[in-house]
Design a protein around this motif. Sequence first.
Motif, mmCIF file in Angstrom:
data_model
loop_
_atom_site.group_PDB
_atom_site.id
_atom_site.type_symbol
_atom_site.label_atom_id
_atom_site.label_comp_id
_atom_site.label_asym_id
_atom_site.label_seq_id
_atom_site.Cartn_x
_atom_site.Cartn_y
_atom_site.Cartn_z
ATOM 1 N N GLU A 67 3.203 79.043 48.369
ATOM 2 C CA GLU A 67 2.052 78.135 48.370
ATOM 3 C C GLU A 67 1.368 78.133 49.729
ATOM 4 O O GLU A 67 0.129 78.111 49.821
ATOM 5 N N ILE A 68 2.159 78.130 50.786
ATOM 6 C CA ILE A 68 1.593 78.134 52.142
ATOM 7 C C ILE A 68 0.798 79.411 52.385
ATOM 8 O O ILE A 68 -0.339 79.376 52.898
ATOM 9 N N LYS A 69 1.369 80.528 51.987
ATOM 10 C CA LYS A 69 0.732 81.823 52.234
ATOM 11 C C LYS A 69 -0.537 82.010 51.405
ATOM 12 O O LYS A 69 -1.584 82.439 51.930
ATOM 13 N N ASN A 70 -0.434 81.668 50.102
ATOM 14 C CA ASN A 70 -1.522 82.015 49.184
ATOM 15 C C ASN A 70 -2.551 80.914 48.962
ATOM 16 O O ASN A 70 -3.668 81.193 48.516
ATOM 17 N N HIS A 71 -2.173 79.657 49.257
ATOM 18 C CA HIS A 71 -3.087 78.559 48.930
ATOM 19 C C HIS A 71 -3.487 77.695 50.124
ATOM 20 O O HIS A 71 -4.592 77.159 50.143
ATOM 21 N N ILE A 72 -2.595 77.543 51.084
ATOM 22 C CA ILE A 72 -2.888 76.615 52.181
ATOM 23 C C ILE A 72 -3.559 77.311 53.364
ATOM 24 O O ILE A 72 -4.652 76.903 53.792
ATOM 25 N N LEU A 73 -2.931 78.327 53.883
ATOM 26 C CA LEU A 73 -3.472 78.970 55.083
ATOM 27 C C LEU A 73 -4.856 79.578 54.871
ATOM 28 O O LEU A 73 -5.651 79.625 55.809
ATOM 29 N N PRO A 74 -5.180 80.030 53.638
ATOM 30 C CA PRO A 74 -6.553 80.551 53.448
ATOM 31 C C PRO A 74 -7.607 79.472 53.247
ATOM 32 O O PRO A 74 -8.785 79.804 53.060
ATOM 33 N N LEU A 75 -7.244 78.176 53.264
ATOM 34 C CA LEU A 75 -8.209 77.114 53.004
ATOM 35 C C LEU A 75 -9.329 77.093 54.049
ATOM 36 O O LEU A 75 -9.107 77.413 55.220
#
Length: 264
Positions: A67-75
């Motif tokens: 989730e961090i890699k694919n959804h949070i950091l690209p926000l």
Amino acid sequence: MGKELMTIGELAKRMGVTVRTLQYYDKEGILKPSAFSAGGRRLYAAKDVVRLHQILSFKYLGFSLEEIKNHILPLYTPEQMVSLLIQQQKAIEEQIENLQEAAQSIEAFRSEVENIKSVDFKKYAEIIELLKMGNDAYWVWKCFDDTLTDHIKDRFGDDPALAEKTYQAYLDLLDEAYLFVQRGEPPESACSMVLAEKWWNMIMDFTGGDLTLLPKLESFNDDKTGWDKELAQKQQEIDDFMNKMLDCYFKKQGMDIPEMEVES
């Protein structure tokens, strides 16, 4: 350059993680080193420290690495972050609820183990299965002997809803009988005969017409040690009334039924 960059060991020590964790983050593409030394050692810059701090912060909030890699950091917007945080909050609240239910089940199971007074893993597994189903009637299963539990498996194993329906019928009739006792209804009255018929039909539904189970049910009713306390009290108060009521019912129906206590 050597002063500006940190080795993987230095970064791990500074951030309180293991070298293996950083190696895994590199492998998964969530935290790549900024450079490599001439000997091929990973080197990390100040921006990597910031990114690692972000990763660890969101892990603390319960987010998975995926989730961090694919959804949070690209926000890119606060609105997107708020939306993800709301979802995460709901997920954590659900986990808390599940853990609370598990804790309650452990407490209930501990109490039942104490009451059983002997190690019986077959009975333990059966009680746990009922607890998993959220079945409030698990105490009945614990109090039943092997003959009755085997009967339940054979009769209701393919249709748990039917077992729950029978148990609910018992609860409803117990309340009705309790009201009769409270208001002083005669056991031979017309109202009592209607109740007696419903009670007897409930017993027949449970036994499937196998009257050899009646002595087992009698023993179950006689010893209320492991019963639910509220139900045990109610059943105790109606036992005498129900015995007289059923006796009247059997005589009126011309039924030759062995003398017995009230079953449930």
